[in-house]
Design a protein around this motif. Sequence first.
Motif, PDB file in Angstrom:
ATOM      1  N   MET A   1       0.814  -1.198   0.000  1.00  0.00           N
ATOM      2  CA  MET A   1       0.000   0.000   0.000  1.00  0.00           C
ATOM      3  C   MET A   1       0.853   1.256   0.000  1.00  0.00           C
ATOM      4  O   MET A   1       0.335   2.333   0.007  1.00  0.00           O
ATOM      5  CB  MET A   1      -0.899   0.044   1.232  1.00  0.00           C
ATOM      6  N   GLU A   4       0.134   4.210  -2.265  1.00  0.00           N
ATOM      7  CA  GLU A   4      -1.163   4.837  -2.057  1.00  0.00           C
ATOM      8  C   GLU A   4      -1.277   5.545  -0.714  1.00  0.00           C
ATOM      9  O   GLU A   4      -2.326   6.066  -0.396  1.00  0.00           O
ATOM     10  CB  GLU A   4      -2.263   3.775  -2.125  1.00  0.00           C
ATOM     11  N   THR A   8      -4.663   7.243   0.857  1.00  0.00           N
ATOM     12  CA  THR A   8      -5.437   6.485   1.831  1.00  0.00           C
ATOM     13  C   THR A   8      -5.270   6.972   3.263  1.00  0.00           C
ATOM     14  O   THR A   8      -6.060   6.584   4.116  1.00  0.00           O
ATOM     15  CB  THR A   8      -5.075   4.981   1.782  1.00  0.00           C
ATOM     16  N   LEU A  11      -8.172   7.415   5.830  1.00  0.00           N
ATOM     17  CA  LEU A  11      -9.351   6.885   5.148  1.00  0.00           C
ATOM     18  C   LEU A  11      -9.964   5.753   5.966  1.00  0.00           C
ATOM     19  O   LEU A  11      -9.275   4.846   6.417  1.00  0.00           O
ATOM     20  CB  LEU A  11      -8.964   6.362   3.762  1.00  0.00           C
ATOM     21  N   TYR A  46     -13.939   1.348  -5.176  1.00  0.00           N
ATOM     22  CA  TYR A  46     -12.670   1.631  -4.514  1.00  0.00           C
ATOM     23  C   TYR A  46     -12.569   0.883  -3.189  1.00  0.00           C
ATOM     24  O   TYR A  46     -11.537   0.293  -2.861  1.00  0.00           O
ATOM     25  CB  TYR A  46     -12.537   3.138  -4.306  1.00  0.00           C
ATOM     26  N   LEU A  50      -9.715  -1.884  -2.075  1.00  0.00           N
ATOM     27  CA  LEU A  50      -8.885  -1.733  -0.877  1.00  0.00           C
ATOM     28  C   LEU A  50      -9.058  -2.907   0.082  1.00  0.00           C
ATOM     29  O   LEU A  50      -8.084  -3.386   0.670  1.00  0.00           O
ATOM     30  CB  LEU A  50      -9.215  -0.426  -0.160  1.00  0.00           C
ATOM     31  N   PHE A  67      -6.890   3.486   7.514  1.00  0.00           N
ATOM     32  CA  PHE A  67      -5.555   3.635   6.970  1.00  0.00           C
ATOM     33  C   PHE A  67      -4.828   4.746   7.723  1.00  0.00           C
ATOM     34  O   PHE A  67      -5.228   5.908   7.672  1.00  0.00           O
ATOM     35  CB  PHE A  67      -5.626   3.939   5.473  1.00  0.00           C
ATOM     36  N   ALA A  72      -2.893  -0.340   6.694  1.00  0.00           N
ATOM     37  CA  ALA A  72      -4.303  -0.697   6.837  1.00  0.00           C
ATOM     38  C   ALA A  72      -4.481  -1.410   8.171  1.00  0.00           C
ATOM     39  O   ALA A  72      -4.016  -2.528   8.348  1.00  0.00           O
ATOM     40  CB  ALA A  72      -4.747  -1.593   5.689  1.00  0.00           C
ATOM     41  N   THR A 140     -11.371   5.027  -7.465  1.00  0.00           N
ATOM     42  CA  THR A 140      -9.934   5.123  -7.273  1.00  0.00           C
ATOM     43  C   THR A 140      -9.477   6.548  -7.571  1.00  0.00           C
ATOM     44  O   THR A 140      -9.767   7.076  -8.648  1.00  0.00           O
ATOM     45  CB  THR A 140      -9.197   4.132  -8.203  1.00  0.00           C
TER      46      THR A 140
END
Length: 143
Positions: A1, A4, A8, A11, A46, A50, A67, A72, A140
């Motif tokens: 991840m 990203e 994220t 999030l 999205y 994820l 996140f 995560a 996304t």
Amino acid sequence: MGAEAPATDGLWLFDGVCNLCSGSVALVLKLDRRGVVRFTPIQSPYGRRLAIQAGLDPDEPQSFLFFDRGVALRKSAAVLALLGRVPPPLSWFRVLRLVPEAWRDGAYDWIAAHRYRLFGKRRVCMVPTPEIRARFILETPTA
């Protein structure tokens, strides 16, 4: 991840048909006036992506994801990280980090397993109002 992480960070991936989850989102929206926390329902394209990347079944989620700085988090770790991003009075509940993780996760698992029976379930995923739409990510993000 890792790539990203900026997209994220902060999030919250939540179960959009769960009344407990949707109610919790509404509470955070009300208290987090700075807009630090953003949201995506697991039922969105999205959110599904994820969830799968994090090893969570989007059709039978047993945890939400939060996140935090590219990681995560699940279960009570996710709850504590989320609470660290919102103002009081919710942030006061971070004191629960003093409870052993196994106990916190045990309580989390019990609530998660019974959430629909205890709090109910919507037929469709919650739809954000125009006022809060900017805090929801359904597709996304583009770089």
